[in-house]
Design an enzyme around this catalytic site. Sequence first.
Site, short mmCIF file in Angstrom:
data_model
loop_
_atom_site.label_atom_id
_atom_site.label_comp_id
_atom_site.label_asym_id
_atom_site.label_seq_id
_atom_site.Cartn_x
_atom_site.Cartn_y
_atom_site.Cartn_z
CG ASP A 291 0.46 -58.12 12.14
OD1 ASP A 291 -0.33 -58.11 13.10
OD2 ASP A 291 1.03 -57.10 11.71
CD GLU B 285 -0.46 -53.39 16.05
OE1 GLU B 285 -0.27 -52.24 16.46
OE2 GLU B 285 0.44 -54.28 16.09
#
Length: 440
Positions: A99, A166
């Site tokens: 991400d 994350e």
Amino acid sequence: MRRMLLAATATFVMAAPALAQDDLKSAIQSDYDAYLGDLYKHFHANPELSLMENETAARLAEELRTAGFEVTENVGGTGLVATMENGEGPTVMLRADMDGLPVEEKTGVDYASTATQEDRRGQMQPVMHACAHDTHMTALVGAARQLAERKDEWSGTLVLIGQPAEEIGLGARDMLEDGLYERFPQPDSVVSFHTFSYIPAGKIGYVPGYAMANVDSVDVHVKGIGGHGSAPHTAKDPIALSAYIITGLQTLVSRDINPLDTGVVTVGAINAGTKHNIIPEEAHLQITVRSFKDEVRQDLLEGIERVAVGQAQAFGVPDDLMPVVEVEEPYTPATYNDPELTAQGVEVLKARFGEEAIVQMDPITGGEDFSRYSRTDEDIPAFMFWVGGTPQSVIDEYAAKDQGPPPNHSAYFAPDPEASVTMGAESMAAIAMDLMKPQG
């Protein structure tokens, strides 16, 4: 904090070692020149926000499938799992996160992100790979391609994962809850790396034992009795009470926990009131809490409520208006590097890159949900290390101004992609092959 980071950076400023020249190193470098460099630029220019990494995950799945892995998508949302069985032996899991962050890129590189995306709240956001997850994915592909070509050098089962979210601490949990260790081969060890801005490109840092912290977000709703600012005696001022609470919280680290343990209690925001002469009815404190040991974490969280309630009682606040303390769930657990696995991995890294390139660091109080892969009932050994991302010349430039280089999460963080990707890929492939070297 800045001087601490400058000092940490300074420990890496040393003569570059002569890197071992071998087939794996040269193969990864050739792959970077021919393919991985462009793949990195693609990932960098096309970031996606947490839990929304649809195109990113699809491209990573395509790359791993092309390399010969069996790939399962949509694990824990946008996560993916790639497996390759190669005879008898241990199972090793390698992880990369996917991400980006809601940051407008200002690096000036010619492949800079101009992406925008509507977040989960419906707000349009700029998006950037400001924490170098693009280097992690590219390095995972680089390692996967080499491992697939070198099946005569290892024996066992490889599990590679592309993890979502994350940055908000949810991705590892979501993949585990979706059966990561039940639906796929359960690993005997888990390995990952993180590109780090404060380490010079070409160097690697590691920490045995506790490496990163428990991260808790705590909200304290401080209640009072509103009134006119000219007559404070007729009210119970939650802003004044908040000041006492904030001061009292500082004793949790300085007086409540063992001086040899680590704890951080930082009030990052206080919001209250609307006008100069109005005493409000409530104030809101937002607190970040960091710790390594679980028992210290518990002491700090209990201490926050004890201080808040105790100060309110001393302030004469009615019992039905005591502060309300909310601890956000889920929290990010501390990352613990298994000492034995870490020692084995570090020996591999030193053999590849030279003793001087591999430096033991102090733990840091940032958080990483990589911790969750080992903090399960299976108690699987894990090892995360840091690969240098910032060119030494950039570190020197900022050091001359008594500043650290742009950190991870900065709009100006531009890691050296070649150094980060090739060193990350070589490290992951070499550690995996060492853990899975054929016996006999």
